[in-house]
Design a protein around this motif. Structure first.
Motif, PDB file in Angstrom:
ATOM      1  N   TRP A 215       0.826  -1.214   0.000  1.00 19.12           N
ATOM      2  CA  TRP A 215       0.000   0.000   0.000  1.00 19.12           C
ATOM      3  C   TRP A 215       0.858   1.260   0.000  1.00 19.12           C
ATOM      4  O   TRP A 215       0.570   2.214  -0.736  1.00 19.12           O
TER       5      TRP A 215
ATOM      6  N   GLU B  45       2.567   1.623  -3.381  1.00 13.41           N
ATOM      7  CA  GLU B  45       1.596   2.006  -4.404  1.00 13.41           C
ATOM      8  C   GLU B  45       1.291   3.503  -4.335  1.00 13.41           C
ATOM      9  O   GLU B  45       1.222   4.179  -5.355  1.00 13.41           O
TER      10      GLU B  45
ATOM     11  N   GLY C 134       2.418   5.872  -7.186  1.00 14.41           N
ATOM     12  CA  GLY C 134       1.216   6.417  -7.823  1.00 14.41           C
ATOM     13  C   GLY C 134       1.225   7.930  -7.893  1.00 14.41           C
ATOM     14  O   GLY C 134       0.697   8.525  -8.837  1.00 14.41           O
TER      15      GLY C 134
ATOM     16  N   TRP D 127      -1.241   0.089 -12.625  1.00 15.68           N
ATOM     17  CA  TRP D 127      -2.336  -0.565 -11.912  1.00 15.68           C
ATOM     18  C   TRP D 127      -2.307  -2.076 -12.110  1.00 15.68           C
ATOM     19  O   TRP D 127      -2.578  -2.830 -11.174  1.00 15.68           O
TER      20      TRP D 127
ATOM     21  N   PHE E 295       0.405  -3.601  -9.763  1.00 13.62           N
ATOM     22  CA  PHE E 295       0.019  -3.670  -8.349  1.00 13.62           C
ATOM     23  C   PHE E 295      -1.162  -4.603  -8.114  1.00 13.62           C
ATOM     24  O   PHE E 295      -1.241  -5.242  -7.064  1.00 13.62           O
TER      25      PHE E 295
END
Length: 110
Positions: free
Chosen positions: A49, A52, A56, A72, A75
């Motif tokens: 998390w 990401e 991101g 995406w 992940f």
């Protein structure tokens, strides 16, 4: 690790992958029990998390659907791999990044 330990920790291990809030909830609930199976998956999920969100942020600066879609997909595959390990009761480390997450968050669950 015994089958009983895995059975007791499986629910929280799965919850830890659902959202970042799920990871925090699993962490708080696991603080009392200190289930090693759950702790393993909490460390994996927390690492995924946080990574990401970090990557991101930078991916959002690109104006390319190809880059965003690749990000995406990458992940989603890693999260699926982690959830699959939690559901089957295995200690599958996320490819490439898993050992790093286990070392980085080693204090969780100890």
């Amino acid at each position: 690790m015994t089958e009983q330990t895995i059975k007791e920790g499986k629910g929280l291990a799965i919850v830890s992958y659902l959202t970042l809030i799920g990871t925090l909830i699993a962490f708080i609930i696991n603080n009392d029990k200190k289930n090693p199976f759950t702790s393993f998956h909490i460390r994996q999920a927390l690492g995924l998390w946080l990574l990401e969100m970090l990557i991101g942020y930078f991916i959002g600066g690109f104006d390319s659907w190809m880059i965003t879609l690749s990000f995406w997909a990458f992940f989603m595959i890693l999260f699926f791999y982690g959830i699959l390990g939690a559901v089957t009761g295995k200690l599958y480390s996320v490819p490439v990044l898993g050992p790093f997450f286990q070392k980085l968050f080693a204090s969780i669950g100890k």
